[in-house]
Write an enzyme that holds these catalytic residues in place. Structure first.
Site, PDB file in Angstrom:
ATOM      1  N   ARG A 137       0.892  -1.161   0.153  1.00 55.47           N
ATOM      2  CA  ARG A 137      -0.123  -0.027   0.085  1.00 55.47           C
ATOM      3  C   ARG A 137       0.903   1.156  -0.002  1.00 55.47           C
ATOM      4  O   ARG A 137       0.349   2.406  -0.296  1.00 55.47           O
ATOM      5  CB  ARG A 137      -0.952   0.023   1.169  1.00 55.47           C
ATOM      6  CG  ARG A 137      -2.232  -1.150   0.815  1.00 55.47           C
ATOM      7  CD  ARG A 137      -2.894  -1.339   2.213  1.00 55.47           C
ATOM      8  NE  ARG A 137      -2.342  -1.840   3.155  1.00 55.47           N
ATOM      9  CZ  ARG A 137      -2.410  -3.290   3.239  1.00 55.47           C
ATOM     10  NH1 ARG A 137      -2.973  -4.057   2.598  1.00 55.47           N
ATOM     11  NH2 ARG A 137      -1.588  -4.017   4.279  1.00 55.47           N
ATOM     12  N   GLU A 182       3.732 -10.154  14.211  1.00 55.43           N
ATOM     13  CA  GLU A 182       3.334 -10.760  15.421  1.00 55.43           C
ATOM     14  C   GLU A 182       3.315 -12.198  15.507  1.00 55.43           C
ATOM     15  O   GLU A 182       3.394 -12.723  16.639  1.00 55.43           O
ATOM     16  CB  GLU A 182       1.631 -10.004  15.382  1.00 55.43           C
ATOM     17  CG  GLU A 182       1.042 -10.301  16.768  1.00 55.43           C
ATOM     18  CD  GLU A 182      -0.377  -9.655  16.890  1.00 55.43           C
ATOM     19  OE1 GLU A 182      -1.076  -9.827  17.767  1.00 55.43           O
ATOM     20  OE2 GLU A 182      -0.650  -9.410  15.500  1.00 55.43           O
TER      21      GLU A 182
HETATM   22  P1  5GP Z   1       3.981  -2.624  11.592  1.00 56.85           P
HETATM   23  O1  5GP Z   1       5.136  -3.163  11.090  1.00 56.85           O
HETATM   24  O2  5GP Z   1       4.206  -1.273  12.016  1.00 56.85           O
HETATM   25  O3  5GP Z   1       3.615  -3.230  12.965  1.00 56.85           O
HETATM   26  O4  5GP Z   1       2.863  -2.769  10.499  1.00 56.85           O
HETATM   27  C1  5GP Z   1       2.534  -2.046   9.507  1.00 56.85           C
HETATM   28  C2  5GP Z   1       2.550  -2.661   8.184  1.00 56.85           C
HETATM   29  O5  5GP Z   1       1.514  -3.684   8.469  1.00 56.85           O
HETATM   30  C3  5GP Z   1       2.261  -1.944   7.076  1.00 56.85           C
HETATM   31  O6  5GP Z   1       3.096  -2.300   5.991  1.00 56.85           O
HETATM   32  C4  5GP Z   1       1.014  -2.008   6.643  1.00 56.85           C
HETATM   33  O7  5GP Z   1       0.404  -1.836   5.570  1.00 56.85           O
HETATM   34  C5  5GP Z   1       0.372  -3.414   7.512  1.00 56.85           C
HETATM   35  N1  5GP Z   1      -0.659  -3.466   8.275  1.00 56.85           N
HETATM   36  C6  5GP Z   1      -0.688  -3.777   9.500  1.00 56.85           C
HETATM   37  N2  5GP Z   1      -2.016  -3.642   9.881  1.00 56.85           N
HETATM   38  C7  5GP Z   1      -2.702  -3.074   9.025  1.00 56.85           C
HETATM   39  C8  5GP Z   1      -4.250  -2.590   9.103  1.00 56.85           C
HETATM   40  O8  5GP Z   1      -4.913  -2.681   9.931  1.00 56.85           O
HETATM   41  N3  5GP Z   1      -4.497  -1.782   8.026  1.00 56.85           N
HETATM   42  C9  5GP Z   1      -3.550  -1.790   6.769  1.00 56.85           C
HETATM   43  N4  5GP Z   1      -4.215  -1.173   5.619  1.00 56.85           N
HETATM   44  N5  5GP Z   1      -2.316  -2.246   6.832  1.00 56.85           N
HETATM   45  C10 5GP Z   1      -1.824  -2.667   8.018  1.00 56.85           C
END
Ligand code: 5GP
Length: 173
Positions: A62, A99
């Protein structure tokens, strides 16, 4: 100004509850509204236009939705940071913790010259693990990461961004 942005945009984020109780923030409804989509890109463009940024690095998938438009508008190149084994050329890669398990981001060797100023863009930040891996990739190639930017920032207690500035537009409650 940000109250206005938050109240108008929050409408577009559908929140889907999975059986496991995980809430997914979906940005695809934002893309259906031309004005909201354009306003989103324009806010990033206004912020980064005069920061001497020559690289916009977008995280699969995205980050590819917002990154190229921002890159074109500020006169920068777009560099995709992809999931493993998608890029055809020589790559460097960085692992990060999810996770449940780990994943990797990859970038083409030679996509960035040492000393270039870079912006990292994604749709959403939760723990910051994905953005941190992106920052490590760019810094290994000698880039200076000016900032990370996301449309949505989940209200995580502790983000692993190693002190890099993070700019987010909306924080769902
Ligand atoms: P982080 O590494 O910060 O825990 O997770 C962020 C990454 O996971 C991003 O690349 C994001 O696109 C994806 N991601 C995790 N949860 C969501 C969510 O609820 N919605 C969207 N659109 N992307 C998510």
């Amino acid at each position: 100004f940000f109250c206005f942005v938050f109240s108008s945009w929050s409408f577009f984020f559908f929140q889907i509850w999975w059986a496991a109780g995980i809430m997914f923030q979906d940005i695809t409804t934002l893309l259906l509204d031309h004005k909201a989509f354009k306003d989103t890109v324009d806010i990033f463009v206004d912020r980064y236009r005069d920061m001497g940024i020559s690289v916009v690095a977008g995280i699969e998938a995205r980050g590819f939705v917002f990154g190229p438009s921002i890159a074109l508008a500020i006169g920068a190149k777009f560099v995709p940071l992809r999931k493993p084994n998608k890029l055809p050329g020589e790559v460097i890669s960085e692992a990060y913790v999810l996770e449940y398990g780990t994943d990797r981001l990859e970038m083409h060797v030679g996509a960035i010259e040492p000393g270039e100023r870079a912006l990292v863009i994604d749709d959403l930040v939760a723990t910051g693990g994905t953005l941190s891996a992106a920052v490590r990739l760019l810094e290994r190639m000698g880039a200076e990461v000016v900032e990370c930017a996301c449309v949505v920032g989940l209200p995580e207690g502790q983000r692993r961004l190693d002190g890099k500035p993070l700019y987010i537009l909306v924080e769902p409650r």
